[in-house]
Design an enzyme around this catalytic site. Structure first.
Site, PDB file in Angstrom:
ATOM      1  N   GLU A   1     -10.247  -3.000   1.515  1.00  0.00           N
ATOM      2  CA  GLU A   1      -9.808  -2.964   2.822  1.00  0.00           C
ATOM      3  C   GLU A   1      -9.738  -1.530   3.581  1.00  0.00           C
ATOM      4  O   GLU A   1      -9.531  -1.664   4.989  1.00  0.00           O
ATOM      5  CB  GLU A   1      -8.342  -3.580   2.930  1.00  0.00           C
ATOM      6  CG  GLU A   1      -8.152  -5.043   2.117  1.00  0.00           C
ATOM      7  CD  GLU A   1      -7.358  -4.848   0.698  1.00  0.00           C
ATOM      8  OE1 GLU A   1      -6.209  -5.450   0.608  1.00  0.00           O
ATOM      9  OE2 GLU A   1      -7.809  -3.714   0.322  1.00  0.00           O
TER      10      GLU A   1
ATOM     11  N   ASP B   1     -20.052   0.887  -8.829  1.00  0.00           N
ATOM     12  CA  ASP B   1     -19.230   0.720 -10.004  1.00  0.00           C
ATOM     13  C   ASP B   1     -18.114   1.703 -10.435  1.00  0.00           C
ATOM     14  O   ASP B   1     -18.682   3.018 -10.493  1.00  0.00           O
ATOM     15  CB  ASP B   1     -19.969   0.439 -11.205  1.00  0.00           C
ATOM     16  CG  ASP B   1     -19.254  -0.034 -12.484  1.00  0.00           C
ATOM     17  OD1 ASP B   1     -18.116  -0.267 -12.507  1.00  0.00           O
ATOM     18  OD2 ASP B   1     -20.113  -0.650 -13.416  1.00  0.00           O
ATOM     19  N   ALA B   2     -16.896   1.715 -10.209  1.00  0.00           N
ATOM     20  CA  ALA B   2     -15.962   2.577 -10.517  1.00  0.00           C
ATOM     21  C   ALA B   2     -15.982   3.143 -11.890  1.00  0.00           C
ATOM     22  O   ALA B   2     -15.946   4.376 -12.240  1.00  0.00           O
ATOM     23  CB  ALA B   2     -14.233   1.948 -10.522  1.00  0.00           C
TER      24      ALA B   2
ATOM     25  N   THR C   1      -8.351  -5.277  -8.939  1.00  0.00           N
ATOM     26  CA  THR C   1      -7.596  -6.806  -9.298  1.00  0.00           C
ATOM     27  C   THR C   1      -7.015  -6.626 -10.799  1.00  0.00           C
ATOM     28  O   THR C   1      -7.362  -5.619 -11.534  1.00  0.00           O
ATOM     29  CB  THR C   1      -8.830  -7.896  -9.096  1.00  0.00           C
ATOM     30  OG1 THR C   1      -9.855  -7.447  -9.767  1.00  0.00           O
ATOM     31  CG2 THR C   1      -9.202  -8.139  -7.780  1.00  0.00           C
TER      32      THR C   1
ATOM     33  N   PRO D   1     -13.409  -8.871 -12.748  1.00  0.00           N
ATOM     34  CA  PRO D   1     -14.438  -7.888 -13.000  1.00  0.00           C
ATOM     35  C   PRO D   1     -13.746  -6.449 -13.194  1.00  0.00           C
ATOM     36  O   PRO D   1     -14.422  -5.393 -13.544  1.00  0.00           O
ATOM     37  CB  PRO D   1     -15.217  -7.833 -11.519  1.00  0.00           C
ATOM     38  CG  PRO D   1     -14.311  -8.543 -10.543  1.00  0.00           C
ATOM     39  CD  PRO D   1     -13.524  -9.726 -11.502  1.00  0.00           C
TER      40      PRO D   1
ATOM     41  N   ASP E   1     -15.513   1.660  -4.500  1.00  0.00           N
ATOM     42  CA  ASP E   1     -15.454   0.000  -4.484  1.00  0.00           C
ATOM     43  C   ASP E   1     -16.767  -0.792  -4.778  1.00  0.00           C
ATOM     44  O   ASP E   1     -17.898  -0.249  -3.997  1.00  0.00           O
ATOM     45  CB  ASP E   1     -14.715  -0.444  -3.372  1.00  0.00           C
ATOM     46  CG  ASP E   1     -14.146  -1.947  -3.463  1.00  0.00           C
ATOM     47  OD1 ASP E   1     -15.129  -2.869  -3.372  1.00  0.00           O
ATOM     48  OD2 ASP E   1     -12.924  -1.904  -3.460  1.00  0.00           O
TER      49      ASP E   1
ATOM     50  N   ASP F   1      -6.227   0.427  -7.204  1.00  0.00           N
ATOM     51  CA  ASP F   1      -6.472  -0.653  -6.449  1.00  0.00           C
ATOM     52  C   ASP F   1      -7.267  -1.615  -6.645  1.00  0.00           C
ATOM     53  O   ASP F   1      -7.665  -2.588  -5.872  1.00  0.00           O
ATOM     54  CB  ASP F   1      -6.341  -0.366  -4.828  1.00  0.00           C
ATOM     55  CG  ASP F   1      -5.641  -1.153  -3.959  1.00  0.00           C
ATOM     56  OD1 ASP F   1      -5.108  -2.163  -4.286  1.00  0.00           O
ATOM     57  OD2 ASP F   1      -6.163  -1.134  -2.779  1.00  0.00           O
TER      58      ASP F   1
ATOM     59  N   HIS G   1       0.899  -1.307  -0.094  1.00  0.00           N
ATOM     60  CA  HIS G   1      -0.222  -0.022   0.158  1.00  0.00           C
ATOM     61  C   HIS G   1       0.843   1.461  -0.072  1.00  0.00           C
ATOM     62  O   HIS G   1       0.501   2.010  -0.768  1.00  0.00           O
ATOM     63  CB  HIS G   1      -1.056   0.146   1.094  1.00  0.00           C
ATOM     64  CG  HIS G   1      -2.208  -1.038   1.040  1.00  0.00           C
ATOM     65  ND1 HIS G   1      -2.206  -2.289   1.686  1.00  0.00           N
ATOM     66  CD2 HIS G   1      -3.061  -1.080  -0.014  1.00  0.00           C
ATOM     67  CE1 HIS G   1      -3.156  -2.881   1.284  1.00  0.00           C
ATOM     68  NE2 HIS G   1      -3.775  -2.286   0.407  1.00  0.00           N
TER      69      HIS G   1
END
Length: 241
Positions: free
Chosen positions: A43, A95-96, A115, A122, A63, A113, A19
Protein backbone atom coordinates in the site's frame (compact mmCIF):
# COMPACT_ATOMS: atom_id res chain seq x y z
CA UNK A 1 -10.00 -0.77 2.96
CA UNK A 2 -7.49 -3.11 1.40
CA UNK A 3 -8.57 -6.77 1.43
CA UNK A 4 -6.40 -9.58 0.02
CA UNK A 5 -7.70 -13.13 -0.33
CA UNK A 6 -10.58 -12.27 1.99
CA UNK A 7 -8.36 -10.90 4.78
CA UNK A 8 -8.36 -7.25 5.82
CA UNK A 9 -4.91 -5.73 5.38
CA UNK A 10 -5.60 -2.14 6.38
CA UNK A 11 -8.36 0.40 6.81
CA UNK A 12 -8.18 4.12 6.13
CA UNK A 13 -9.61 5.01 9.53
CA UNK A 14 -6.99 3.17 11.59
CA UNK A 15 -4.09 2.08 9.36
CA UNK A 16 -1.81 4.53 11.14
CA UNK A 17 -2.09 2.49 14.33
CA UNK A 18 -0.58 -0.51 12.56
CA UNK A 19 1.97 1.30 10.39
CA UNK A 20 3.27 3.68 13.05
CA UNK A 21 3.65 0.69 15.40
CA UNK A 22 5.62 -1.28 12.84
CA UNK A 23 7.95 1.53 11.82
CA UNK A 24 8.68 3.98 14.60
CA UNK A 25 9.92 1.89 17.54
CA UNK A 26 12.58 0.44 15.24
CA UNK A 27 13.56 3.75 13.68
CA UNK A 28 13.64 5.48 17.05
CA UNK A 29 15.99 2.80 18.38
CA UNK A 30 18.35 2.24 15.46
CA UNK A 31 21.82 3.72 15.49
CA UNK A 32 21.70 4.78 11.82
CA UNK A 33 18.52 5.70 9.92
CA UNK A 34 20.12 6.65 6.62
CA UNK A 35 19.16 3.45 4.84
CA UNK A 36 16.04 1.37 5.52
CA UNK A 37 14.67 -1.76 3.85
CA UNK A 38 10.95 -2.63 3.76
CA UNK A 39 9.88 -6.15 2.81
CA UNK A 40 6.30 -6.10 1.51
CA UNK A 41 4.18 -3.07 2.29
CA UNK A 42 2.37 -2.80 -1.05
CA UNK A 43 0.00 0.00 0.00
CA UNK A 44 2.95 2.33 0.55
CA UNK A 45 2.00 3.26 4.12
CA UNK A 46 5.06 1.66 5.70
CA UNK A 47 7.18 3.50 3.13
CA UNK A 48 5.33 6.71 4.00
CA UNK A 49 6.08 6.38 7.70
CA UNK A 50 9.78 5.65 7.11
CA UNK A 51 10.16 8.68 4.86
CA UNK A 52 8.63 10.99 7.45
CA UNK A 53 12.01 11.09 9.17
CA UNK A 54 14.55 13.45 7.56
CA UNK A 55 17.52 11.26 8.54
CA UNK A 56 16.40 8.66 5.98
CA UNK A 57 18.42 9.05 2.78
CA UNK A 58 16.96 6.01 1.02
CA UNK A 59 14.20 3.53 1.70
CA UNK A 60 14.02 0.42 -0.47
CA UNK A 61 10.64 -1.31 -0.62
CA UNK A 62 10.43 -4.80 -2.15
CA UNK A 63 6.97 -6.23 -2.86
CA UNK A 64 6.14 -9.17 -5.08
CA UNK A 65 2.65 -7.97 -6.00
CA UNK A 66 2.86 -5.13 -8.48
CA UNK A 67 -0.91 -5.15 -8.90
CA UNK A 68 -1.43 -4.27 -5.24
CA UNK A 69 1.06 -1.41 -5.58
CA UNK A 70 -0.64 -0.08 -8.73
CA UNK A 71 -4.16 -0.38 -7.32
CA UNK A 72 -3.09 1.25 -4.06
CA UNK A 73 -1.62 4.18 -5.96
CA UNK A 74 -4.88 4.57 -7.89
CA UNK A 75 -7.55 3.88 -5.28
CA UNK A 76 -5.79 4.31 -1.90
CA UNK A 77 -3.51 7.32 -2.40
CA UNK A 78 -3.97 8.38 1.24
CA UNK A 79 -1.99 5.33 2.34
CA UNK A 80 1.21 6.35 0.56
CA UNK A 81 0.59 10.12 0.71
CA UNK A 82 3.19 10.83 -1.97
CA UNK A 83 5.79 8.34 -0.70
CA UNK A 84 6.05 6.53 -4.03
CA UNK A 85 7.09 9.81 -5.68
CA UNK A 86 9.64 10.71 -2.98
CA UNK A 87 13.13 10.72 -4.56
CA UNK A 88 14.43 8.80 -1.52
CA UNK A 89 12.12 5.86 -2.30
CA UNK A 90 13.37 2.88 -4.30
CA UNK A 91 10.43 0.58 -5.09
CA UNK A 92 11.24 -2.87 -6.45
CA UNK A 93 8.52 -5.20 -7.70
CA UNK A 94 9.98 -8.62 -7.08
CA UNK A 95 10.63 -11.48 -4.71
CA UNK A 96 11.93 -10.31 -1.33
CA UNK A 97 13.82 -13.58 -0.90
CA UNK A 98 15.67 -13.12 -4.19
CA UNK A 99 16.43 -9.52 -3.21
CA UNK A 100 17.91 -10.57 0.12
CA UNK A 101 20.11 -13.13 -1.61
CA UNK A 102 21.47 -10.62 -4.12
CA UNK A 103 21.62 -7.34 -2.21
CA UNK A 104 24.59 -6.54 0.03
CA UNK A 105 23.66 -3.11 1.40
CA UNK A 106 23.72 -2.48 5.15
CA UNK A 107 20.46 -1.11 6.57
CA UNK A 108 19.89 0.65 9.85
CA UNK A 109 16.45 -0.95 9.99
CA UNK A 110 14.73 -3.76 8.13
CA UNK A 111 10.94 -3.77 8.41
CA UNK A 112 8.90 -6.81 7.42
CA UNK A 113 5.35 -5.90 6.41
CA UNK A 114 4.64 -9.34 4.95
CA UNK A 115 1.63 -11.54 5.54
CA UNK A 116 1.72 -14.09 8.35
CA UNK A 117 4.05 -17.03 7.64
CA UNK A 118 1.34 -19.67 7.50
CA UNK A 119 2.11 -22.81 5.52
CA UNK A 120 -0.15 -21.78 2.62
CA UNK A 121 1.10 -18.19 2.58
CA UNK A 122 3.56 -16.77 0.01
CA UNK A 123 5.46 -15.35 3.00
CA UNK A 124 6.16 -18.78 4.47
CA UNK A 125 9.52 -19.22 2.62
CA UNK A 126 10.69 -15.95 4.19
CA UNK A 127 10.45 -17.22 7.76
CA UNK A 128 13.25 -19.67 8.44
CA UNK A 129 16.79 -19.75 9.81
CA UNK A 130 18.48 -19.15 6.44
CA UNK A 131 16.44 -16.02 5.81
CA UNK A 132 16.99 -14.73 9.35
CA UNK A 133 20.73 -15.08 8.82
CA UNK A 134 20.49 -13.08 5.58
CA UNK A 135 18.43 -10.37 7.27
CA UNK A 136 20.89 -10.12 10.14
CA UNK A 137 23.80 -9.90 7.69
CA UNK A 138 22.11 -6.96 5.98
CA UNK A 139 21.71 -4.94 9.16
CA UNK A 140 24.25 -2.25 9.95
CA UNK A 141 25.84 -2.33 13.44
CA UNK A 142 23.17 -1.33 15.92
CA UNK A 143 20.44 -2.10 13.40
CA UNK A 144 16.91 -3.24 14.20
CA UNK A 145 14.74 -5.85 12.47
CA UNK A 146 11.02 -5.27 13.12
CA UNK A 147 8.14 -7.31 11.76
CA UNK A 148 4.42 -7.72 12.06
CA UNK A 149 3.95 -10.95 13.99
CA UNK A 150 0.34 -12.17 14.04
CA UNK A 151 -2.17 -11.77 16.84
CA UNK A 152 -1.54 -11.31 20.54
CA UNK A 153 -5.05 -12.18 21.70
CA UNK A 154 -5.36 -14.53 24.64
CA UNK A 155 -7.08 -17.21 22.53
CA UNK A 156 -4.81 -16.99 19.48
CA UNK A 157 -1.22 -15.97 20.26
CA UNK A 158 0.48 -19.28 19.47
CA UNK A 159 1.85 -18.22 16.08
CA UNK A 160 3.27 -15.03 17.55
CA UNK A 161 5.04 -17.02 20.27
CA UNK A 162 6.39 -19.46 17.68
CA UNK A 163 7.77 -16.55 15.64
CA UNK A 164 9.40 -15.05 18.72
CA UNK A 165 11.08 -18.32 19.67
CA UNK A 166 12.41 -18.81 16.14
CA UNK A 167 14.02 -15.37 16.10
CA UNK A 168 15.58 -15.72 19.56
CA UNK A 169 18.11 -18.12 18.03
CA UNK A 170 19.47 -15.25 15.91
CA UNK A 171 19.18 -12.05 17.95
CA UNK A 172 20.20 -11.19 21.49
CA UNK A 173 17.01 -9.16 22.05
CA UNK A 174 13.66 -10.26 20.58
CA UNK A 175 10.95 -8.12 22.12
CA UNK A 176 7.20 -8.49 21.63
CA UNK A 177 4.81 -5.59 21.57
CA UNK A 178 1.19 -5.19 20.51
CA UNK A 179 -1.80 -2.94 20.17
CA UNK A 180 -5.46 -3.25 19.27
CA UNK A 181 -6.21 -2.60 15.60
CA UNK A 182 -9.96 -2.07 15.17
CA UNK A 183 -10.04 -3.12 11.51
CA UNK A 184 -8.51 -6.47 12.47
CA UNK A 185 -10.90 -6.80 15.43
CA UNK A 186 -8.07 -8.13 17.57
CA UNK A 187 -4.80 -7.26 19.32
CA UNK A 188 -2.02 -7.29 16.74
CA UNK A 189 1.56 -8.12 17.63
CA UNK A 190 4.99 -7.10 16.40
CA UNK A 191 8.56 -8.12 17.16
CA UNK A 192 11.62 -5.88 17.49
CA UNK A 193 14.90 -7.79 17.08
CA UNK A 194 18.39 -6.50 17.77
CA UNK A 195 21.82 -7.50 19.01
CA UNK A 196 22.39 -3.98 20.34
CA UNK A 197 19.50 -3.19 22.67
CA UNK A 198 16.08 -4.06 23.99
CA UNK A 199 13.78 -1.70 22.09
CA UNK A 200 11.29 -1.83 24.96
CA UNK A 201 13.83 -0.07 27.20
CA UNK A 202 14.36 2.88 24.86
CA UNK A 203 14.63 6.10 26.84
CA UNK A 204 11.62 8.43 26.67
CA UNK A 205 13.87 11.41 25.93
CA UNK A 206 15.31 9.59 22.91
CA UNK A 207 11.80 8.85 21.63
CA UNK A 208 10.75 12.47 22.15
CA UNK A 209 13.78 13.67 20.21
CA UNK A 210 13.04 11.21 17.40
CA UNK A 211 9.36 12.15 17.19
CA UNK A 212 10.15 15.87 17.19
CA UNK A 213 11.92 15.43 13.84
CA UNK A 214 9.10 13.54 12.13
CA UNK A 215 7.42 15.40 9.29
CA UNK A 216 3.68 15.73 9.59
CA UNK A 217 1.49 14.79 12.54
CA UNK A 218 1.51 11.35 14.12
CA UNK A 219 -1.77 9.70 15.04
CA UNK A 220 -0.54 7.03 17.42
CA UNK A 221 3.13 6.74 18.33
CA UNK A 222 5.01 8.75 20.95
CA UNK A 223 6.99 8.00 24.11
CA UNK A 224 3.90 7.32 26.20
CA UNK A 225 2.47 4.97 23.56
CA UNK A 226 5.85 3.23 23.35
CA UNK A 227 5.69 2.36 27.05
CA UNK A 228 2.14 1.06 26.69
CA UNK A 229 2.59 -1.18 23.66
CA UNK A 230 5.66 -2.86 25.18
CA UNK A 231 3.89 -3.49 28.52
CA UNK A 232 2.76 -7.09 27.97
CA UNK A 233 -0.04 -8.74 29.95
CA UNK A 234 0.78 -11.67 32.18
CA UNK A 235 -0.81 -14.28 29.89
CA UNK A 236 1.42 -13.27 26.99
CA UNK A 237 4.58 -13.12 29.10
CA UNK A 238 3.85 -16.65 30.27
CA UNK A 239 3.25 -17.88 26.73
CA UNK A 240 6.48 -16.28 25.49
CA UNK A 241 8.64 -17.72 28.28
Amino acid sequence: MLVLDGDTQSSQRDERIYHESLVHPALAATADRRQVLVLGGGEGATLREVLRHPDVARCTMVDIDGLVVDLSKKFLPEWSDGAFEDPRARVIIGDALAFLRDDRDANGAILSDLTEPLEDSPSHPLFNDDVFRMIKARLAPGGIYALQASTASIHNASLHCKMSRALRKHFAFVTSYFTHVPAFDTDWAFLACSDALDVAALDAAAIDAYCAKLRGESAFYDAQTHRRIFALPLYLRRMLA
